[in-house]
Write an enzyme that holds these catalytic residues in place. Sequence first.
Site, PDB file in Angstrom:
ATOM      1  N   HIS A  55     -37.205 -52.133 -43.970  1.00 31.80           N
ATOM      2  CA  HIS A  55     -37.730 -51.586 -42.724  1.00 31.80           C
ATOM      3  C   HIS A  55     -38.844 -50.605 -43.065  1.00 31.80           C
ATOM      4  O   HIS A  55     -38.897 -50.056 -44.171  1.00 31.80           O
ATOM      5  CB  HIS A  55     -36.630 -50.867 -41.952  1.00 31.80           C
ATOM      6  N   GLU A  57     -39.474 -47.530 -42.335  1.00 30.96           N
ATOM      7  CA  GLU A  57     -39.077 -46.193 -42.787  1.00 30.96           C
ATOM      8  C   GLU A  57     -38.586 -46.216 -44.233  1.00 30.96           C
ATOM      9  O   GLU A  57     -38.917 -45.317 -45.015  1.00 30.96           O
ATOM     10  CB  GLU A  57     -37.983 -45.615 -41.873  1.00 30.96           C
ATOM     11  N   CYS A  85     -33.644 -47.137 -36.565  1.00 35.55           N
ATOM     12  CA  CYS A  85     -32.353 -47.804 -36.433  1.00 35.55           C
ATOM     13  C   CYS A  85     -31.313 -47.000 -37.213  1.00 35.55           C
ATOM     14  O   CYS A  85     -31.659 -46.086 -37.959  1.00 35.55           O
ATOM     15  CB  CYS A  85     -32.449 -49.240 -36.958  1.00 35.55           C
ATOM     16  N   CYS A  88     -32.066 -46.818 -41.037  1.00 33.44           N
ATOM     17  CA  CYS A  88     -33.211 -45.962 -41.349  1.00 33.44           C
ATOM     18  C   CYS A  88     -32.894 -44.496 -41.069  1.00 33.44           C
ATOM     19  O   CYS A  88     -33.315 -43.616 -41.823  1.00 33.44           O
ATOM     20  CB  CYS A  88     -34.430 -46.412 -40.564  1.00 33.44           C
TER      21      CYS A  88
END
Length: 158
Positions: A55, A57, A85, A88
């Site tokens: 992801h 991040e 999310c 993250c």
Amino acid sequence: MNELDRQFMMRAIELARSGMDANEGGPFGCVVVKDGRVVGEGNNCVTSSNDPTAHAEIVAIRDACRNLGTFQLDGCTIYTSCEPCPMCLGAIYWSRPAGVFYAGTRDDAADAGFDDELFYDEMEKPNDERQLRMVNLLREEAQKVFRSWNAKTDKTEY
């Protein structure tokens, strides 16, 4: 929010768009800033790297830590194109930045087909009530390692 915050957020949004346009992954981007300069950035690379943890991040945190030579982001600010999310958010807390700015919300992400509500719901349930089977096995053996960690005199605390 000041003009610099706006510029850093625009960079995160640009990363989201460029990664999406390059078919690297979903429409998410992130920058990590320290002392007014970008020290790490990333976009979602889940599908292009076959890595469900890639992801934006996570990619940006890894980049920043590599560039700073540390595993914590003390004094840093994270700018992400969407509310993090649960995975993250966990990584963000572990990296210990000073703060986070986000653009889109988790509801916006859900409207675009990225619905994390299951994860939020599952985390509130006891292990034996989750959809994913979780079995505790060899706890005593694991506890021995934790005791060794506690006794270790040359460990790097985090």
